[in-house]
Design an enzyme around this catalytic site. Structure first.
Site, PDB file in Angstrom:
ATOM      1  N   GLN A 281      50.520  76.791 -12.735  1.00 29.27           N
ATOM      2  CA  GLN A 281      49.302  77.322 -12.126  1.00 29.27           C
ATOM      3  C   GLN A 281      48.731  78.451 -12.985  1.00 29.27           C
ATOM      4  OE1 GLN A 281      49.450  78.010  -7.936  1.00 29.27           O
ATOM      5  NE2 GLN A 281      47.329  78.643  -7.883  1.00 29.27           N
ATOM      6  N   PHE A 282      47.846  78.073 -13.905  1.00 29.82           N
ATOM      7  CA  PHE A 282      47.254  79.051 -14.815  1.00 29.82           C
ATOM      8  C   PHE A 282      46.406  80.077 -14.073  1.00 29.82           C
ATOM      9  CE2 PHE A 282      43.929  75.895 -14.507  1.00 29.82           C
ATOM     10  CZ  PHE A 282      42.751  76.626 -14.576  1.00 29.82           C
ATOM     11  N   THR A 283      45.939  79.749 -12.873  1.00 28.73           N
ATOM     12  CA  THR A 283      45.069  80.672 -12.135  1.00 28.73           C
ATOM     13  C   THR A 283      45.802  81.927 -11.674  1.00 28.73           C
ATOM     14  OG1 THR A 283      45.427  79.505 -10.042  1.00 28.73           O
ATOM     15  CG2 THR A 283      43.528  78.815 -11.364  1.00 28.73           C
TER      16      THR A 283
END
Length: 150
Positions: free
Chosen positions: A78-80
């Site tokens: 989850q890059f966010t």
């Protein structure tokens, strides 16, 4: 490396209508990676998660680890988690590692966690549009950042 760890009664990951991961009683781990992350971050974070005492003992006290309860785990990239929201209303993801750096670190983290848990760890698919379902138990949600170890 940043992780959002959620104790779950059940969790699943679906991609294009197909369930690719599904567990009962364990941890859903959302994992964010930056360029500076290293093997040392992987080992430290995996060990911390494997031994984190967030499951209830017979007295209802959070005193057991995922290992103690023989729980399962799903890891989802989850890059966010590295969104920057200081300017304006549109988050910037510039701090998140690009796939050429993030994918090998993500895969190594999963393998390290499998070693630490002595069992297979399920995953989502890096970069895919995933639908993640969970029943958070407690709710218990812990955020760990390897850059804030002390």
């Amino acid at each position: 490396m940043k992780a959002v760890i959620q104790r779950v009664l059940k969790s699943s990951v679906t991609i294009e209508g197909e369930t690719v991961a599904s567990i009962d009683n364990g941890l859903l781990i959302l994992l964010g990676i930056v360029d500076e992350d290293s093997q040392a971050d992987i080992k430290w974070l995996s060990n911390k998660i494997a031994n984190l005492r967030i499951f209830s003992d017979d007295n209802g006290v959070m005193n057991k680890s995922i290992i103690d309860v023989n729980g399962n785990a799903i890891v989802v990239s989850q890059f966010t988690l590295y969104a920057t929201t200081k300017k304006g209303n549109r988050p910037s993801y510039i701090k998140a590692a690009k796939p050429d750096i993030a994918i090998p670190l993500y895969e190594t983290f999963v393998k390290q966690l499998e070693t630490d848990l002595s069992k297979k760890v399920q995953t989502g698919q890096f970069g895919a549009d995933m639908k993640v379902e969970l029943i958070n138990d407690g709710p218990v949600t812990i955020i760990i950042d390897t850059k804030n170890k002390e």
